[in-house]
Design a protein around this motif. Structure first.
Motif, PDB file in Angstrom:
ATOM      1  N   THR A 152      -0.819  -3.852  -7.362  1.00 26.58           N
ATOM      2  CA  THR A 152      -2.006  -3.218  -6.789  1.00 26.58           C
ATOM      3  C   THR A 152      -3.191  -3.325  -7.733  1.00 26.58           C
ATOM      4  OG1 THR A 152      -0.695  -1.677  -5.468  1.00 26.58           O
ATOM      5  CG2 THR A 152      -2.966  -1.051  -5.925  1.00 26.58           C
ATOM      6  N   ALA A 193       0.836  -1.216   0.000  1.00 26.19           N
ATOM      7  CA  ALA A 193       0.000   0.000   0.000  1.00 26.19           C
ATOM      8  C   ALA A 193       0.864   1.256   0.000  1.00 26.19           C
ATOM      9  CB  ALA A 193      -0.916  -0.006   1.217  1.00 26.19           C
ATOM     10  N   PRO A 245      -4.026   5.255   0.788  1.00 27.64           N
ATOM     11  CA  PRO A 245      -4.207   4.192   1.791  1.00 27.64           C
ATOM     12  C   PRO A 245      -4.230   4.705   3.231  1.00 27.64           C
ATOM     13  CG  PRO A 245      -2.607   3.538   0.134  1.00 27.64           C
ATOM     14  CD  PRO A 245      -2.859   4.995  -0.077  1.00 27.64           C
TER      15      PRO A 245
END
Length: 325
Positions: free
Chosen positions: A186, A142, A251
């Motif tokens: 991701t 993240a 995030p």
């Protein structure tokens, strides 16, 4: 596990972003009869890394681990904190296990075999990881390589009226690699929660972007073949897993959920719990940060008088009414 393995494979130049592997539903070492099965017995066909993450294609990661070899595999995955304690301020934390050839020879007096490497490619076999390590590792993805020491204690205050001292995050050595690799992995994790992904139901209707990965943790070893979970004692059923973070573009929360001895996959049992956690944290109501004392004070306040309104109809030229609450 697979997103971290994917980044490691890219870092080691074992795979490229566009490399494709054909999945017939299993992986077999050259010259061997034993097959390592994918959860999808029919296979996924030709897959690249992003699709392999979204569909949790075991064969892709069997192949990746085999070509990477245990030495490089172990070295790169240790950068994500596997095989060591995260240092969180809680007692009795386990270090898990990131196996090596030397470890097996010392522990079992046996050599490391290629099949051992194939197994850990999907997080099975000798590799042991704790839920805390999984949450820590997914937070590294993240944060695009930034690694911070997790902690429970938010701050310290010497007295009720003293200013609170907020503890600053303690950084570890970052995981340094090409920014494109973080973005690619991701994207695959985002697709896990989109139509066609293994946790698509848990991602439906989300007001923010979620990246995640479903998984399974073995409770006991199985020598080939398959089994029916409903026919096993509950204590022998696999654990269902989900790791993830959100929002993808900024995030703020990383989670790791394990449902012990689940009668269902990570997408059906663990992912919905993670979604509830994320919703509670990211979409909390205005009074969600109130202390227990403030909440109790609000609850004990006298209720405001109910408003009344008058309704009625004319009778004999006069208005006769009644009060309604």
């Amino acid at each position: 596990i697979k997103p971290m393995v994917g980044v490691a494979g890219l870092m080691a130049k074992v795979i490229s972003p566009g490399k494709r592997v054909y999945d017939p539903g299993f992986f077999r070492l050259s010259g061997q009869k034993h097959v390592f099965r994918c959860w999808n017995k029919r296979g996924h066909g030709s897959v690249d890394l992003k699709y392999a993450i979204a569909q949790s294609c075991d064969t892709y990661f069997y192949d990746l681990a085999y070509h990477m070899g245990i030495d490089r595999f172990s070295t790169h995955l240790r950068q994500f904190g596997f095989g060591e304690k995260t240092g969180i301020d809680l007692p009795s934390e386990s270090s898990g296990l990131m196996p090596t050839q030397e470890w097996k020879e010392k522990r079992y007096k046996r050599s490391w075999f290629p099949g051992d490497t194939v197994n850990i490619g999907i997080g099975q076999g000798y590799w042991l990881a704790t839920p805390m390590q999984l949450a820590h590792a997914v937070s590294i993805i993240a944060n695009k390589g930034i690694r911070l020491k997790p902690h429970v204690l938010h701050g310290v205050s010497n007295s009720k009226n003293a200013e609170e001292k907020i503890l600053k995050p303690e950084p570890f050595a970052p995981v340094e690699t090409d920014a494109r690799y973080w973005n690619l992995v991701t994207q695959g994790m985002e697709n896990v929660l989109r139509p066609g992904g293994t946790a698509r139901a848990a991602g439906a209707g989300a007001a923010y972007r979620i990246a995640g990965k479903t998984g399974t943790a073995q409770v006991f070893g199985l020598a080939g073949g398959s089994y029916h979970a409903g026919r096993l004692a509950k204590r022998l059923r696999d654990h269902a897993l989900f790791v993830g973070f959100a929002p993808v573009d900024n995030p703020k929360i990383a989670v790791s959920v394990i449902v012990e001895n689940a009668m269902g996959s990570g997408g059906h049992t663990a992912a919905p719990i993670a979604r509830e956690l994320m919703d509670a944290y990211l979409l909390k109501k205005p009074d969600a940060d109130k202390t227990e004392e403030e909440t109790a004070q609000d609850a004990n306040k006298p209720a405001a008088p109910a408003k009344t309104k008058t309704t009625g109809k004319k009778v004999g030229g006069k208005k006769r009414g009644k009060k309604a609450q």
